[in-house]
Motif scaffolding. Structure first.
Motif, PDB file in Angstrom:
ATOM      1  N   PHE A 145       1.940   4.681  -4.016  1.00 33.16           N
ATOM      2  CA  PHE A 145       1.490   3.721  -3.001  1.00 33.16           C
ATOM      3  C   PHE A 145       2.348   3.768  -1.739  1.00 33.16           C
ATOM      4  CE2 PHE A 145      -0.474   1.686  -6.755  1.00 33.16           C
ATOM      5  CZ  PHE A 145      -1.764   1.539  -6.267  1.00 33.16           C
ATOM      6  N   ASN A 146       3.243   4.756  -1.652  1.00 31.29           N
ATOM      7  CA  ASN A 146       4.088   4.915  -0.473  1.00 31.29           C
ATOM      8  C   ASN A 146       4.870   3.632  -0.163  1.00 31.29           C
ATOM      9  OD1 ASN A 146       5.164   6.354   1.705  1.00 31.29           O
ATOM     10  ND2 ASN A 146       3.599   5.588   3.116  1.00 31.29           N
ATOM     11  N   THR A 147       5.501   3.091  -1.193  1.00 36.28           N
ATOM     12  CA  THR A 147       6.230   1.834  -1.077  1.00 36.28           C
ATOM     13  C   THR A 147       7.450   1.987  -0.178  1.00 36.28           C
ATOM     14  OG1 THR A 147       5.540   1.216  -3.304  1.00 36.28           O
ATOM     15  CG2 THR A 147       7.443   0.058  -2.403  1.00 36.28           C
ATOM     16  N   ALA A 148       7.658   0.993   0.677  1.00 36.40           N
ATOM     17  CA  ALA A 148       8.833   0.991   1.546  1.00 36.40           C
ATOM     18  C   ALA A 148      10.096   0.835   0.706  1.00 36.40           C
ATOM     19  CB  ALA A 148       8.723  -0.159   2.556  1.00 36.40           C
ATOM     20  N   SER A 149      11.178   1.519   1.111  1.00 39.74           N
ATOM     21  CA  SER A 149      12.472   1.462   0.405  1.00 39.74           C
ATOM     22  C   SER A 149      12.269   1.706  -1.092  1.00 39.74           C
ATOM     23  CB  SER A 149      13.147   0.110   0.643  1.00 39.74           C
ATOM     24  OG  SER A 149      13.301  -0.148   2.014  1.00 39.74           O
ATOM     25  N   LEU A 150      11.742   2.872  -1.416  1.00 37.04           N
ATOM     26  CA  LEU A 150      11.312   3.179  -2.785  1.00 37.04           C
ATOM     27  C   LEU A 150      12.421   3.014  -3.826  1.00 37.04           C
ATOM     28  CD1 LEU A 150       9.222   4.238  -4.791  1.00 37.04           C
ATOM     29  CD2 LEU A 150       9.861   6.569  -4.118  1.00 37.04           C
TER      30      LEU A 150
END
Length: 234
Positions: A145-150
């Motif tokens: 899901f291309n999460t920010a700050s993975l």
């Protein structure tokens, strides 16, 4: 019948800690961008939940469910899908199950305080194994899901799972796991605050969460000692 006031059972220190938490979170909201009231509401509900969880009151778990729903919405806005999934899919359901568990395990019949439990080796191993599996699984889900700050978001899932599981089993160590989670979330929301000042309340929220969780560990250890002493005396 006069309605029960749960605040009447808080000590002076607990009232002071709760009041300070409310003031700090509110100040952060007005110093930031006061156009996102949901962040303030979520933070106020969260710090109120923590003071009652620290007391071992079921009310704290009920408020935790409410906070989880509000926090999930705030996280969605910032593209922190890990936080949203964690709180909607894990923290809220486990808090709801904890409500049921705590209701069925009061320290004394008719009292608000829950019975503190000890964890056996098998439960500890099971919790640790499930935490590792959850971390691996959600890393790939969040990456998709291309999460920010993975990486930080994935670490938050690990600490959240540990804390939620320990809370369900009524272990004092829930508070240390949540304190670790608070540190992760402080970092996560500082990253967002750099770009959007309306996220400042969430930073201050988790700073106060950290202080509340440290107190929660202290109080649960004290509760456990008192309960064991009374049981031995009986």
């Amino acid at each position: 019948m006069k309605p029960h006031n749960p605040f009447s059972e808080l000590s002076r220190f607990e009232i002071l800690l709760w009041t300070l938490s409310m003031l700090v979170v509110s100040l952060g909201f007005f110093l930031g961008n006061p156009t996102q009231p949901l962040t303030l509401i979520a933070s106020l509900v969260g710090v109120t939940a923590l003071i009652f969880v620290a007391k071992g009151f079921v009310l704290g778990q009920i408020l935790t469910v409410v906070f989880s729903l509000l926090y999930a919405v705030v996280s969605l806005r910032e593209r922190y899908y890990g936080e949203m999934i964690t709180y909607l899919g894990m923290s809220a359901p486990i808090a709801l199950m904890s409500v049921i568990s705590w209701i069925h395990h009061p320290y004394e019949q008719g009292k608000s305080e829950v019975e503190v439990a000890s964890l056996g080796r098998q439960k500890v191993c099971a919790i640790m194994l499930c935490s590792i599996l959850a971390t691996i699984l959600f890393y790939f889900i969040l990456a998709y899901f291309n999460t920010a700050s993975l990486l930080v978001s994935t670490l938050s899932i690990t600490t959240s799972f540990l804390a939620s599981a320990l809370m369900f089993f009524r272990s004092p160590y829930y508070a240390l796991a949540y304190a670790a989670n608070d540190i992760v979330l402080i970092i996560l929301w500082i990253i967002s605050t750099i770009h959007d000042l309306s996220c400042l309340p969430m930073v201050l929220c988790f700073v106060m969460f950290f202080l509340n969780d440290l107190y929660g560990y202290y109080n649960w250890r004290r509760m456990k000692h008192r309960q064991q002493e009374k049981k031995t005396a009986a």
